[in-house]
Scaffold this active site. Structure first.
Site, short mmCIF file in Angstrom:
data_model
loop_
_atom_site.label_atom_id
_atom_site.label_comp_id
_atom_site.label_asym_id
_atom_site.label_seq_id
_atom_site.Cartn_x
_atom_site.Cartn_y
_atom_site.Cartn_z
N HIS A 78 0.91 -1.19 -0.15
CA HIS A 78 -0.07 -0.02 0.04
C HIS A 78 0.97 1.37 0.24
O HIS A 78 0.50 2.02 -0.76
CB HIS A 78 -0.91 -0.10 1.25
CG HIS A 78 -1.78 -1.13 1.02
ND1 HIS A 78 -2.66 -1.41 2.20
CD2 HIS A 78 -2.15 -2.02 0.20
CE1 HIS A 78 -3.35 -2.48 2.00
NE2 HIS A 78 -2.80 -3.06 0.86
N HIS A 236 -8.94 -2.57 -5.34
CA HIS A 236 -7.89 -2.72 -4.57
C HIS A 236 -6.87 -3.59 -4.91
O HIS A 236 -5.80 -3.55 -4.82
CB HIS A 236 -8.38 -3.28 -3.05
CG HIS A 236 -7.30 -3.51 -2.07
ND1 HIS A 236 -6.92 -2.19 -1.38
CD2 HIS A 236 -6.75 -4.63 -1.73
CE1 HIS A 236 -5.82 -2.85 -0.55
NE2 HIS A 236 -5.78 -3.84 -0.77
N ASP A 240 -2.90 -3.03 -5.21
CA ASP A 240 -1.76 -3.93 -5.02
C ASP A 240 -1.00 -4.13 -6.04
O ASP A 240 0.27 -4.22 -5.73
CB ASP A 240 -2.37 -5.32 -4.45
CG ASP A 240 -3.06 -5.34 -3.01
OD1 ASP A 240 -2.64 -4.19 -2.32
OD2 ASP A 240 -3.75 -6.23 -2.69
N HIS A 263 -0.14 -11.13 -5.13
CA HIS A 263 1.27 -10.65 -4.82
C HIS A 263 2.22 -11.43 -5.47
O HIS A 263 3.39 -10.99 -6.24
CB HIS A 263 1.69 -10.26 -3.22
CG HIS A 263 0.60 -9.59 -2.87
ND1 HIS A 263 0.52 -8.11 -2.99
CD2 HIS A 263 -0.18 -9.69 -1.58
CE1 HIS A 263 -0.37 -7.71 -2.37
NE2 HIS A 263 -0.80 -8.66 -1.34
#
EC number: 3.5.1.108
Length: 307
Positions: A78, A236, A240, A263
């Site tokens: 973030h 969101h 990311d 991720h």
């Protein structure tokens, strides 16, 4: 030209997974320094961790950076997205423990802090990573791809069984302050069953629905106040992705597509890109090219207000 913050700016909160109190301070750094995390609770000889793709120790729940001495800092995505989206190229980020504070679960508090402090232009040109050939990785039912483009395009698709999320798809051009307006307020999200499982295993101890996460259960949004945008989850995931792509060390000129990508998949994509020297080149940006990068054209008045 490159930018750093004018003066230090600090943030206090808790770590999402540890629940421990955490403080983060963004400090100015010289040109060409890049972004570096510094653990102020560790031995000075081993306290710094460059914010780079090859420092990632892949974790299913967040982005974790670890140096050769085993010193780590987690949940960096973030703050990395906020720095990239605001056009900060150089900074030292001091953290007093192993986890970045989660704040409200989005990048908005970091963006507010960075832009209220202001940026200082530096006497060095911005360099960017230009994608020349398609690169793609797949892991199970997830995939991520980079193809050539003259700006950074983010495209993402998510699919969840929970009716309150379902299938969401979005494409955004990251130039002209788009990150700040469109993505910075989107909060981390999860399913109630996953929260219960994580907390039973000593994780997500700092999670608080309504304060720093959106929790879904079937067709219900459990977090007080509901969603900030109808498609907040996919926004969101794009936030990311920008934070994880920022670990390339330079702004990227290319079209990123993520399908159910987390991720680790985005990190795999960067590893695949850097393993192919013919698939990219480093370019020094003229004014026209720099204007197409994330962070260009960001204005304080464009930051969305959030509850």
């Amino acid at each position: 030209m490159q930018n750093t913050v004018k003066t230090p700016v600090s943030f206090d909160g808790v770590g999402l997974h540890s629940g421990a109190e955490a403080r983060l301070t963004i400090l100015p750094a010289p040109a060409n320094r890049g972004i570096v995390f510094r653990r102020i609770d560790c031995d000075l000889r081993n306290c710094e961790i460059p914010a780079r793709w090859d420092m990632v120790n892949q974790s299913p729940l967040c982005t974790l950076l670890e140096n050769a001495a085993g010193v780590s800092v987690s949940t960096v995505e973030h703050i990395m997205a906020a720095l990239a989206g605001c056009g900060v190229h150089n900074a030292v980020i001091e953290v007093n423990g192993p986890e970045v504070p989660i704040l409200d679960g989005s990048s908005a508090p970091f963006v507010h802090g960075i832009l209220s402090t202001g940026l200082r232009r530096q006497h060095a040109p911005v360099r960017a990573l230009k994608v020349l050939k398609p690169v793609e990785v797949t892991k199970g039912d997830a995939s991520a791809r980079l193809v050539p483009h003259d700006t950074l395009l983010l495209e993402f698709v998510i699919e969840f069984e929970d009716a309150a999320i379902g299938r969401q798809k979005k494409l955004l051009n990251m130039s002209n302050g788009s990150f700040v307006r469109e993505l910075s307020t989107a909060r981390t999200f999860c399913r109630k069953a996953d929260v219960d499982a994580m907390q039973a295993n000593g994780l997500a101890l700092g999670g608080n629905p309504g304060e720093n996460a959106v929790v879904f259960d079937g067709d219900r949004v459990l977090s007080p106040g509901g969603l900030r945008q109808p498609d907040e989850p996919v926004r969101h995931k794009m936030l990311d992705a920008l934070g994880d792509l920022a670990l390339a060390g330079l702004p990227i000129l290319g079209h990123y597509t993520g399908l159910r990508a987390g991720h680790a998949v985005t990190n795999d994509l960067l590893r695949a890109l850097f393993a192919r020297p013919d698939a990219f080149e480093t370019v020094t940006c003229d004014a026209e090219t720099a204007a197409r990068l994330p962070g260009a054209g960001v204005h304080w008045g464009e930051i969305p207000e959030v509850a």
